[in-house]
Design a protein around this motif. Structure first.
Motif, short mmCIF file in Angstrom:
data_model
loop_
_atom_site.label_atom_id
_atom_site.label_comp_id
_atom_site.label_asym_id
_atom_site.label_seq_id
_atom_site.Cartn_x
_atom_site.Cartn_y
_atom_site.Cartn_z
N PHE A 19 0.81 -1.22 0.00
CA PHE A 19 0.00 0.00 0.00
C PHE A 19 0.85 1.27 0.00
CE2 PHE A 19 -3.39 -2.91 1.57
CZ PHE A 19 -4.27 -2.68 0.52
N ASP A 20 2.16 1.14 0.11
CA ASP A 20 3.04 2.31 0.00
C ASP A 20 3.13 2.83 -1.43
OD1 ASP A 20 3.58 2.37 2.71
OD2 ASP A 20 5.44 1.21 2.52
N ASN A 21 2.77 2.02 -2.40
CA ASN A 21 2.79 2.42 -3.81
C ASN A 21 1.48 3.14 -4.15
OD1 ASN A 21 2.74 2.62 -6.61
ND2 ASN A 21 3.81 0.69 -6.91
N ILE A 22 1.44 4.41 -3.82
CA ILE A 22 0.20 5.19 -3.95
C ILE A 22 -0.27 5.27 -5.40
CG2 ILE A 22 -0.82 7.49 -3.59
CD1 ILE A 22 0.96 7.66 -1.06
N GLU A 23 0.64 5.39 -6.34
CA GLU A 23 0.26 5.47 -7.76
C GLU A 23 -0.49 4.21 -8.20
OE1 GLU A 23 0.34 8.09 -9.82
OE2 GLU A 23 1.03 9.14 -8.03
N TYR A 24 -0.06 3.06 -7.74
CA TYR A 24 -0.69 1.79 -8.09
C TYR A 24 -2.16 1.76 -7.67
CZ TYR A 24 -1.37 -3.34 -8.14
OH TYR A 24 -1.84 -4.61 -8.36
#
Length: 189
Positions: A19-24
């Protein structure tokens, strides 16, 4: 009230590195302090020796950041389970479906749940709804949960904060009592 005599189970949902990959997930996330608040609550539960259940989403999609073969499946450092703490693995939105969570709660005679985690409108909401339907006294910690922006059916962009607030509004008073970290610390312990 939550006390030593009637401890509530802390249910930490999907606080995972993916969930740290906000763009994803959409490009915008609300509540950047959610993990910090979750960590503070977890510390309180550990100090009081209250029951703790870590929920881990294990996507069946091999390309998902939350698939068990991907680093994103790992718990974030702030809430990493300690040896002996229960980890429940799921592959759908509810922590109750396809798991033994309810059986473990009932065997321990737990009647009250405190829920927090990611994401407000998906796994947190689904688990909270089922907890309420099962009859647990359920508290949802608003500032220890977060979500991402969403595209509407007609392409409109809904902000992460709006999605978060409407998800909480849909749950409060029917499936759970929505509270803050400060309220929990001051009133329930």
């Amino acid at each position: 009230m939550i006390s030593k005599d009637k401890p509530a189970a802390l249910i930490l949902i999907d606080i995972q590195k993916g969930f740290d990959n906000i763009e994803y997930w959409g490009g915008e996330r609300n509540n950047p302090n959610a993990e910090e608040n979750a960590s503070a609550i977890l510390k309180l539960w550990r100090e009081n020796e209250f029951p703790i259940f870590h929920i881990q989403h294990c996507s069946s999609n091999p390309n998902s950041l939350l698939n068990e073969n991907n680093e994103g499946n790992e718990f974030k450092e702030e809430v990493k389970p300690l040896a002996g703490e229960i980890v429940i693995k799921k592959n759908v939105n509810s922590a109750f479906i396809g798991t033994d969570l309810k059986q473990q709660l009932d065997a321990a005679k737990i009647e009250t749940l405190v829920i927090l985690g990611l994401t407000t409108d998906h796994c947190v909401s689904t688990t909270t709804r089922m907890a309420g339907n099962y009859g647990y006294e359920t508290f949802l910690v608003s500032d220890a949960t977060a979500t991402f922006n969403k595209k509407g059916v007609d392409g409109q962009d809904f902000s992460a904060q709006l999605i978060h607030e409407t998800a909480l509004a849909s749950l409060n008073g029917e499936f759970a009592t929505v509270i803050t970290t400060d309220f929990l610390k001051q009133n329930l312990l």
